[in-house]
Write a protein that holds these residues in place. Structure first.
Motif, mmCIF file in Angstrom:
data_model
loop_
_atom_site.group_PDB
_atom_site.id
_atom_site.type_symbol
_atom_site.label_atom_id
_atom_site.label_comp_id
_atom_site.label_asym_id
_atom_site.label_seq_id
_atom_site.Cartn_x
_atom_site.Cartn_y
_atom_site.Cartn_z
ATOM 1 N N GLY A 1 -0.743 -13.330 2.079
ATOM 2 C CA GLY A 1 -1.315 -13.980 0.904
ATOM 3 C C GLY A 1 -1.413 -15.486 0.947
ATOM 4 N N ASP A 2 -2.111 -15.995 -0.059
ATOM 5 C CA ASP A 2 -2.480 -17.400 -0.215
ATOM 6 C C ASP A 2 -3.528 -17.835 0.808
ATOM 7 N N PHE A 3 -4.646 -17.091 0.801
ATOM 8 C CA PHE A 3 -5.852 -17.529 1.507
ATOM 9 C C PHE A 3 -6.425 -18.720 0.744
ATOM 10 N N GLY B 1 -12.723 -3.774 16.778
ATOM 11 C CA GLY B 1 -11.808 -4.798 16.285
ATOM 12 C C GLY B 1 -10.516 -4.220 15.776
ATOM 13 N N GLY B 2 -9.608 -5.105 15.435
ATOM 14 C CA GLY B 2 -8.309 -4.689 14.933
ATOM 15 C C GLY B 2 -8.340 -4.354 13.460
ATOM 16 N N GLU B 3 -7.233 -3.795 13.002
ATOM 17 C CA GLU B 3 -7.061 -3.492 11.582
ATOM 18 C C GLU B 3 -6.547 -4.748 10.884
ATOM 19 N N PHE B 4 -6.990 -4.958 9.669
ATOM 20 C CA PHE B 4 -6.602 -6.135 8.898
ATOM 21 C C PHE B 4 -6.044 -5.683 7.563
ATOM 22 N N VAL B 5 -4.795 -6.073 7.271
ATOM 23 C CA VAL B 5 -4.122 -5.706 6.016
ATOM 24 C C VAL B 5 -3.648 -6.991 5.367
ATOM 25 N N ALA B 6 -3.953 -7.162 4.090
ATOM 26 C CA ALA B 6 -3.582 -8.399 3.410
ATOM 27 C C ALA B 6 -3.268 -8.131 1.945
ATOM 28 N N VAL B 7 -2.510 -9.070 1.367
ATOM 29 C CA VAL B 7 -2.212 -9.051 -0.062
ATOM 30 C C VAL B 7 -2.615 -10.395 -0.653
ATOM 31 N N GLY C 1 -11.743 -14.487 -6.757
ATOM 32 C CA GLY C 1 -12.527 -13.813 -5.725
ATOM 33 C C GLY C 1 -11.665 -13.100 -4.699
ATOM 34 N N VAL C 2 -10.491 -13.622 -4.418
ATOM 35 C CA VAL C 2 -9.546 -12.976 -3.505
ATOM 36 C C VAL C 2 -8.779 -11.884 -4.237
ATOM 37 N N ARG C 3 -8.296 -12.183 -5.426
ATOM 38 C CA ARG C 3 -7.493 -11.208 -6.188
ATOM 39 C C ARG C 3 -8.286 -9.957 -6.553
ATOM 40 N N GLU C 4 -9.607 -10.064 -6.672
ATOM 41 C CA GLU C 4 -10.432 -8.889 -6.955
ATOM 42 C C GLU C 4 -10.506 -7.961 -5.745
ATOM 43 N N ARG C 5 -10.320 -8.498 -4.555
ATOM 44 C CA ARG C 5 -10.453 -7.715 -3.320
ATOM 45 C C ARG C 5 -9.133 -7.209 -2.754
ATOM 46 N N LEU C 6 -8.028 -7.859 -3.134
ATOM 47 C CA LEU C 6 -6.730 -7.514 -2.559
ATOM 48 C C LEU C 6 -5.733 -7.157 -3.650
ATOM 49 N N THR C 7 -4.806 -6.283 -3.302
ATOM 50 C CA THR C 7 -3.713 -5.958 -4.218
ATOM 51 C C THR C 7 -2.539 -6.904 -3.943
ATOM 52 N N THR D 1 1.394 -1.239 1.870
ATOM 53 C CA THR D 1 2.262 -0.605 2.853
ATOM 54 C C THR D 1 1.371 -0.067 3.955
ATOM 55 N N VAL D 2 1.751 -0.327 5.207
ATOM 56 C CA VAL D 2 0.942 0.104 6.346
ATOM 57 C C VAL D 2 1.871 0.641 7.431
ATOM 58 N N GLU D 3 1.398 1.670 8.134
ATOM 59 C CA GLU D 3 2.115 2.187 9.291
ATOM 60 C C GLU D 3 1.281 1.916 10.523
ATOM 61 N N HIS D 4 1.962 1.452 11.559
ATOM 62 C CA HIS D 4 1.276 1.168 12.819
ATOM 63 C C HIS D 4 2.275 1.332 13.959
ATOM 64 N N GLY D 5 1.907 2.120 14.951
ATOM 65 C CA GLY D 5 2.782 2.301 16.108
ATOM 66 C C GLY D 5 4.138 2.865 15.750
ATOM 67 N N GLY D 6 4.196 3.692 14.707
ATOM 68 C CA GLY D 6 5.453 4.286 14.286
ATOM 69 C C GLY D 6 6.329 3.378 13.440
ATOM 70 N N VAL D 7 5.789 2.228 13.043
ATOM 71 C CA VAL D 7 6.533 1.256 12.247
ATOM 72 C C VAL D 7 5.901 1.173 10.855
ATOM 73 N N ARG D 8 6.738 1.156 9.834
ATOM 74 C CA ARG D 8 6.273 1.073 8.446
ATOM 75 C C ARG D 8 6.581 -0.321 7.912
ATOM 76 N N ILE D 9 5.537 -1.001 7.419
ATOM 77 C CA ILE D 9 5.631 -2.385 6.969
ATOM 78 C C ILE D 9 5.166 -2.468 5.517
ATOM 79 N N VAL D 10 5.977 -3.101 4.671
ATOM 80 C CA VAL D 10 5.572 -3.408 3.300
ATOM 81 C C VAL D 10 5.252 -4.897 3.257
ATOM 82 N N VAL D 11 4.144 -5.240 2.596
ATOM 83 C CA VAL D 11 3.695 -6.626 2.533
ATOM 84 C C VAL D 11 3.541 -7.053 1.074
ATOM 85 N N VAL D 12 4.168 -8.161 0.714
ATOM 86 C CA VAL D 12 3.994 -8.816 -0.586
ATOM 87 C C VAL D 12 3.985 -10.317 -0.328
ATOM 88 N N HIS D 13 3.450 -11.077 -1.255
ATOM 89 C CA HIS D 13 3.481 -12.525 -1.068
ATOM 90 C C HIS D 13 4.898 -13.066 -1.251
#
Length: 180
Positions: free
Chosen positions: A34-36, A56-62, A70-76, A80-92
């Motif tokens: 966050g904070d684009f 391309g790669g996967e892109f996950v953002a908050v 304009g950003v807040r309308e597009r992002l929560t 939470t994302v899983e990649h390579g067997g790893v679970r990641i929670v993302v918040v600002h």
């Protein structure tokens, strides 16, 4: 590789340079905490990560506390994302203290909770959860600029905090939580 960034605070571009730009372009997953600031910066990040291309790669953002509508309308505010067997929670992180980050990580059965907001790169153990802040690659304020590079290992993650000039200033291993 998973590349983790935060707190760009731009107006019209991704503000990526050096090793940080290379890491974003080479990542299988880019996580932004966050904070684009503007939608133009978000668009530039999506393009740099290759999120709009077939290979391309996967892109996950908050969204963060300084993001415009304009950003807040597009992002929560939380992902939470899983990649390579790893679970990641993302918040600002601006709405969370250590107790709520620990509870969120346990609730989501996360291996790591990614936050931004403070612009201070680092990691810490909060209860049963590891909290990782990549810092800010572009607006470090009184901290060193940085991003995180993570590699899933099957038993957790190996990681490093890296400056845009390529200097590695922290290396670490994070064990999987065993949520299986």
């Amino acid at each position: 590789m998973i590349t983790v960034v935060s707190d760009t605070h731009g107006t019209d571009g991704h503000r990526l340079e050096g090793r940080t730009l290379t890491a974003v372009r080479e990542a299988e997953l880019v996580v932004h905490a966050g904070d684009f600031t503007t939608a133009a910066v978000l668009d530039a990040f999506e393009a740099a990560a290759g999120a709009e291309t077939e290979d391309g790669g996967e892109f996950v953002a908050v969204s963060g506390n300084n993001d415009d509508p304009g950003v807040r309308e597009r992002l929560t505010a939380e992902r939470t994302v899983e990649h390579g067997g790893v679970r990641i929670v993302v918040v600002h992180g601006h709405e969370h203290d250590d107790t709520s980050l620990s509870l969120l990580g346990r609730q989501e059965r996360a291996d790591v909770v990614v936050v931004g907001h403070s612009h201070e790169p680092g990691r810490r153990r909060v209860g049963a959860v590891t909290v990782l802040n990549p810092g800010s690659h572009a607006d470090p304020r009184w901290h060193r600029p940085g991003h995180a590079e993570l590699e899933p290992t099957g038993e957790g993650l190996t990681g490093r905090l890296v400056a845009p000039d390529g200097e590695v200033f922290d290396e670490f291993d994070l064990a999987a939580t065993g949520r299986g």
